[in-house]
Design a protein around this motif. Structure first.
Motif, PDB file in Angstrom:
ATOM      1  N   ARG A   1      30.006  58.837  65.739  1.00 42.02           N
ATOM      2  CA  ARG A   1      29.894  58.857  67.197  1.00 42.02           C
ATOM      3  C   ARG A   1      31.132  58.278  67.879  1.00 42.02           C
ATOM      4  O   ARG A   1      31.623  58.877  68.840  1.00 42.02           O
TER       5      ARG A   1
ATOM      6  N   GLU B   1      28.314  53.178  69.361  1.00 43.60           N
ATOM      7  CA  GLU B   1      28.014  52.761  67.986  1.00 43.60           C
ATOM      8  C   GLU B   1      27.032  51.588  67.976  1.00 43.60           C
ATOM      9  O   GLU B   1      26.178  51.498  67.076  1.00 43.60           O
TER      10      GLU B   1
ATOM     11  N   HIS C   1      23.678  53.141  68.461  1.00 36.48           N
ATOM     12  CA  HIS C   1      23.281  53.771  67.197  1.00 36.48           C
ATOM     13  C   HIS C   1      22.810  52.715  66.197  1.00 36.48           C
ATOM     14  O   HIS C   1      21.762  52.881  65.544  1.00 36.48           O
TER      15      HIS C   1
ATOM     16  N   THR D   1      18.416  62.736  67.399  1.00 37.45           N
ATOM     17  CA  THR D   1      19.759  62.699  66.822  1.00 37.45           C
ATOM     18  C   THR D   1      20.796  63.288  67.765  1.00 37.45           C
ATOM     19  O   THR D   1      21.870  62.730  67.971  1.00 37.45           O
TER      20      THR D   1
ATOM     21  N   LEU E   1      22.539  61.354  71.266  1.00 38.06           N
ATOM     22  CA  LEU E   1      23.672  60.424  71.163  1.00 38.06           C
ATOM     23  C   LEU E   1      24.958  61.148  70.790  1.00 38.06           C
ATOM     24  O   LEU E   1      26.050  60.737  71.221  1.00 38.06           O
TER      25      LEU E   1
END
Length: 293
Positions: free
Chosen positions: A47, A73, A76, A180, A183
């Motif tokens: 990402r 991040e 995530h 999923t 992001l």
């Protein structure tokens, strides 16, 4: 765009993440150590690399991309900490290391996830971009993280666990577009925002990101069957044990691979007008399809 080029973005993201996390020697030490455990012990940094790739494509200076790259991040990482909890997916292994609730405890894991999430927005508040861009970054990341994005997708996934075979393919695509894909789309969009992308560019990048997000999950589903825990860095085979909704379970392995091929074509078409300047994004899209973990 080679692995050596990706290494530059990974190193930049890792440095930004290390700078933004709290000192492990400062109180509360256990919480700070858990946050660092969740973020700094590996990870593909897909990402953040998407933020850098789309940002550089649209003309953003690298220093304006560090905050959104690190912020996404952190979001995530928080999602993985909570996803691994016993009340969710109940996993003991992540990135080849004990999950946060195993290495510390459940309460600390919950707090670490919460703190990572809020730290992400602190980073965006201090991003060196115009105020209008900063507000847009907030909106994109918040929307992708909440009930209309990642959290909503996780809720749908929990609802389907144990009864995954009853879900339609269209419903599964929607689930993963939220869990999923949101992001991944946000990462690409945030880089484009920092570069001041035009509407046509943003729409093309959205199409690329939507296809990449779905491809990432299809590949994940395949790897859960074909790979092993050592390679993946997380427990393999759990989807089948938990009767989760996956693409191989619903349409089979052959059709899942065909879907990956179709998504690769969609990604290439979305980037075609950018020409060679989009080679980094294209390579990241291929990496999502070809990765082994």
């Amino acid at each position: 765009m080679s692995e050596r080029d990706f290494a530059r973005w990974r190193a930049r993201a890792d440095a930004a993440l290390a700078r933004c996390l709290p000192d492990p020697d400062a109180a509360p030490r256990r919480l700070h150590a858990a946050m660092r455990h969740a973020v700094l012990l590996g990870g593909k940094r897909m990402r953040p690399m998407l933020v850098y790739a789309s940002g550089e494509l649209c003309g953003a200076a690298p220093e304006t991309l560090d905050a959104p790259a690190a912020a996404i991040e952190l979001i995530h990482a928080y999602s993985l900490v909570h996803d691994d909890l016993p009340c969710m997916d109940d996993d003991a292994l992540r990135r080849g290391q004990p999950t946060v609730h195993v290495a510390f405890d459940e309460a600390t894991a919950v707090l670490a996830g919460d703190a990572l999430q809020t730290r992400a927005y602190e980073l965006l508040a201090d991003a060196p971009v115009p105020d209008a861009t900063r507000v847009a970054l907030f909106r994109v990341l918040a929307g992708a993280s909440g009930a209309a994005g990642m959290c909503g997708g996780q809720a749908l996934d929990l609802d389907a666990t144990g009864n995954g075979h009853a879900m339609s393919v269209q419903a599964l695509k929607r689930l993963h577009a939220l869990k999923t894909g949101a992001l991944i789309r946000a990462a690409v969009r945030m880089g484009a925002l920092c570069g001041g992308a035009e509407r046509e560019q943003t729409e093309a990048l959205d199409r690329f990101a939507d296809a990449m997000g779905l491809a990432f999950q299809v590949r994940d589903d395949i790897l859960d069957i074909e790979s092993d825990s050592t390679t993946l860095g997380k427990t393999a085979g759990k989807d089948l044990v938990q009767a989760k909704a996956t693409f191989p379970a619903l349409i089979g392995m052959v059709a899942s691979r065909c879907l990956l091929s179709d998504l690769a074509t969609t990604m290439d078409a979305a980037l075609s007008d950018f020409g060679e300047s989009a080679s980094a994004l294209g390579a990241l899209g291929r990496l999502a399809i070809e990765r082994d973990r």
